[in-house]
Design an enzyme around this catalytic site. Structure first.
Site, PDB file in Angstrom:
ATOM      1  N   THR A 120     -22.231 -46.182  -7.017  1.00 40.75           N
ATOM      2  CA  THR A 120     -22.682 -45.207  -6.018  1.00 40.75           C
ATOM      3  C   THR A 120     -21.889 -43.916  -6.140  1.00 40.75           C
ATOM      4  O   THR A 120     -20.705 -43.959  -6.477  1.00 40.75           O
ATOM      5  CB  THR A 120     -22.421 -45.812  -4.614  1.00 40.75           C
ATOM      6  N   THR A 169     -17.522 -47.127  -2.304  1.00 45.26           N
ATOM      7  CA  THR A 169     -18.399 -47.637  -3.345  1.00 45.26           C
ATOM      8  C   THR A 169     -18.049 -49.104  -3.562  1.00 45.26           C
ATOM      9  O   THR A 169     -16.935 -49.530  -3.258  1.00 45.26           O
ATOM     10  CB  THR A 169     -18.229 -46.824  -4.650  1.00 45.26           C
ATOM     11  N   GLY A 170     -19.010 -49.862  -4.060  1.00 48.23           N
ATOM     12  CA  GLY A 170     -18.745 -51.278  -4.299  1.00 48.23           C
ATOM     13  C   GLY A 170     -19.678 -52.169  -3.493  1.00 48.23           C
ATOM     14  O   GLY A 170     -20.741 -51.729  -3.064  1.00 48.23           O
ATOM     15  N   SER A 171     -19.272 -53.406  -3.287  1.00 48.51           N
ATOM     16  CA  SER A 171     -20.116 -54.381  -2.571  1.00 48.51           C
ATOM     17  C   SER A 171     -20.256 -53.971  -1.109  1.00 48.51           C
ATOM     18  O   SER A 171     -19.335 -54.188  -0.294  1.00 48.51           O
ATOM     19  CB  SER A 171     -19.496 -55.769  -2.655  1.00 48.51           C
ATOM     20  N   ARG A 203     -33.169 -55.336   1.168  1.00 48.77           N
ATOM     21  CA  ARG A 203     -31.718 -55.228   1.394  1.00 48.77           C
ATOM     22  C   ARG A 203     -31.282 -53.749   1.462  1.00 48.77           C
ATOM     23  O   ARG A 203     -31.672 -52.927   0.658  1.00 48.77           O
ATOM     24  CB  ARG A 203     -30.977 -55.935   0.267  1.00 48.77           C
ATOM     25  N   VAL A 204     -30.475 -53.452   2.465  1.00 48.06           N
ATOM     26  CA  VAL A 204     -29.867 -52.126   2.593  1.00 48.06           C
ATOM     27  C   VAL A 204     -28.358 -52.322   2.601  1.00 48.06           C
ATOM     28  O   VAL A 204     -27.867 -53.249   3.248  1.00 48.06           O
ATOM     29  CB  VAL A 204     -30.339 -51.433   3.898  1.00 48.06           C
ATOM     30  N   GLY A 205     -27.644 -51.459   1.894  1.00 49.32           N
ATOM     31  CA  GLY A 205     -26.188 -51.603   1.817  1.00 49.32           C
ATOM     32  C   GLY A 205     -25.454 -50.690   2.779  1.00 49.32           C
ATOM     33  O   GLY A 205     -26.008 -50.217   3.777  1.00 49.32           O
ATOM     34  N   ASP A 206     -24.206 -50.437   2.441  1.00 43.35           N
ATOM     35  CA  ASP A 206     -23.350 -49.614   3.311  1.00 43.35           C
ATOM     36  C   ASP A 206     -23.599 -48.120   3.178  1.00 43.35           C
ATOM     37  O   ASP A 206     -23.284 -47.348   4.084  1.00 43.35           O
ATOM     38  CB  ASP A 206     -21.878 -49.876   2.951  1.00 43.35           C
TER      39      ASP A 206
HETATM   40  C1  SD4 Z   1     -24.334 -50.940  -2.047  1.00 47.63           C
HETATM   41  N1  SD4 Z   1     -22.243 -49.782  -1.975  1.00 47.63           N
HETATM   42  O1  SD4 Z   1     -25.546 -50.813  -2.036  1.00 47.63           O
HETATM   43  C2  SD4 Z   1     -23.510 -49.846  -2.651  1.00 47.63           C
HETATM   44  C3  SD4 Z   1     -23.412 -50.058  -4.106  1.00 47.63           C
HETATM   45  C4  SD4 Z   1     -22.276 -49.359  -4.770  1.00 47.63           C
HETATM   46  O2  SD4 Z   1     -20.947 -48.915  -6.487  1.00 47.63           O
HETATM   47  O3  SD4 Z   1     -21.540 -48.655  -4.204  1.00 47.63           O
HETATM   48  N2  SD4 Z   1     -22.003 -49.515  -5.951  1.00 47.63           N
HETATM   49  O4  SD4 Z   1     -23.760 -51.931  -1.621  1.00 47.63           O
END
Ligand code: SD4
Length: 331
Positions: free
Chosen positions: A190, A241-243, A218-221
């Site tokens: 991201t 960024t990340g999970s 699915r929606v992320g952060d």
């Molecule tokens: C998500 N945080 O959709 C985002 C993905 C992401 O580096 O940041 N990837 O969970």
């Protein structure tokens, strides 16, 4: 627009008149005299994004315009497989985008599960500027974008379609363990960006196609204000960024900003937010989270779980990609 000099002069007068100054305000006005403009953003693709943001910042423009223009670069680049056009689709082959934006006044806009639009960040900005709401999602977000002149485009590129077909054929299990070198094939990066302009105004933006092959819906952060991004004009901003699920469960970006409010440096605040995840989430070691933060003095920092996360920094004197400190290295 007031010039920086008149802003400083005006601020000094205001402080003298008030007799007292809050810590954050006095710091931002007096100790940071030559530390901004500055822009920081996540990952390698932050370098090109920062250049676009810098064109606006260098001319004395507003940080909101800078972050909007900056993150549009990877959004529009089909070779960046994690943001906008060319992003990895969900498990059903649809590219669905999440993005948000926030300025120094605390105004915020966001879109989630948006399809067919290359620049979700600019739609998020319009949500902020033209509606009484913060977030529009799915079909409603798309209709709003089309009503406001955005055009439908095909976001799934041939290359991503081919990979997705192979993924389906191989019947691979979905994994949300992203950004871990040598473990996950579909690293997913991201872009989150924070900018402080010549007049000391801070803004941020965050935009993504989300986890590769995520569950449909699915929606992320990244579009969640306080999770993927938070900005407070008196303190600073943070983005993640990340999970995304780990960031959402700990409201990470808000936490980083609140820790900076209590006096922590951006580096320390990011570290503490990662530490919170390590404390609360049992399987955190199989995830990556990277935070970056910028305060209103122009100081910036970062911290992540796994080694391998980097961020791009641009100031008048500096154009740099910095490797973030990692929690797992400290154990
Ligand atoms: C998500 N945080 O959709 C985002 C993905 C992401 O580096 O940041 N990837 O969970």
């Amino acid at each position: 627009m007031i010039s920086r000099r008149s802003f400083l002069a005006k601020s000094s007068l205001m402080l003298a008149g008030a007799g007292v100054a809050t810590k954050a305000f006095s710091n931002s006005v007096f100790q940071s005299a030559n530390k901004f403009p500055v822009v920081i953003s996540t990952w390698n693709h932050g370098m090109a994004a920062n250049e676009a943001a810098w064109e606006i910042l260098a001319k004395g423009g507003h940080s909101l315009d800078a972050v909007d223009a900056g993150v549009r670069v990877p959004e529009g680049d089909p070779n960046v497989i994690t943001v906008g056009k060319g992003g990895i689709p969900d498990a059903s082959g649809k590219v669905t985008l999440d993005a948000c934006i926030m300025d120094e006044k605390g105004r915020a806009g966001s879109v989630s599960y948006l399809q067919h639009i290359v620049h979700p960040v600019s739609v998020a900005r319009l949500v902020m500027e033209k509606t009484p709401h913060v977030m529009l999602s799915g079909k409603g977000a798309l209709e709003f974008a089309l009503d406001n002149g955005f055009e439908k485009e095909k976001l799934l590129t041939k290359a991503r379609k081919k990979e997705w077909k192979k993924w389906k054929k191989d019947n691979k299990e979905f994994t949300n363990n992203i950004n871990i070198e040598n473990v996950t094939e579909d690293n997913h990066d991201t872009i989150g960006m924070l900018a402080l302009d010549e007049d000391g105004r801070i803004s941020g933006a965050c935009t993504t196609s989300g986890m590769g092959y995520k569950m449909p819906g699915r929606v992320g952060d990244s579009p969640i204000i306080g999770a993927g991004l938070f900005v407070d004009g008196q303190v600073g901003g943070a983005t993640a960024t990340g999970s995304g699920e780990l960031v959402m469960k700990t409201l990470g970006s808000f936490l980083v900003v609140e820790l900076m409010r209590s006096g922590m440096s951006p580096d320390r605040a990011c570290e503490e937010a990662v530490r919170r995840i390590a404390k609360k989430i049992p399987d955190y070691q199989s995830h990556q989270i990277g935070y970056i933060a910028l305060n209103t003095k122009g100081e910036y920092g970062s911290f992540c779980i796994q080694p391998g996360f980097n961020y791009a920094v641009k100031t008048a004197e500096q154009t740099e990609l910095i490797e973030a400190e990692a929690w797992l290295k400290t154990l």
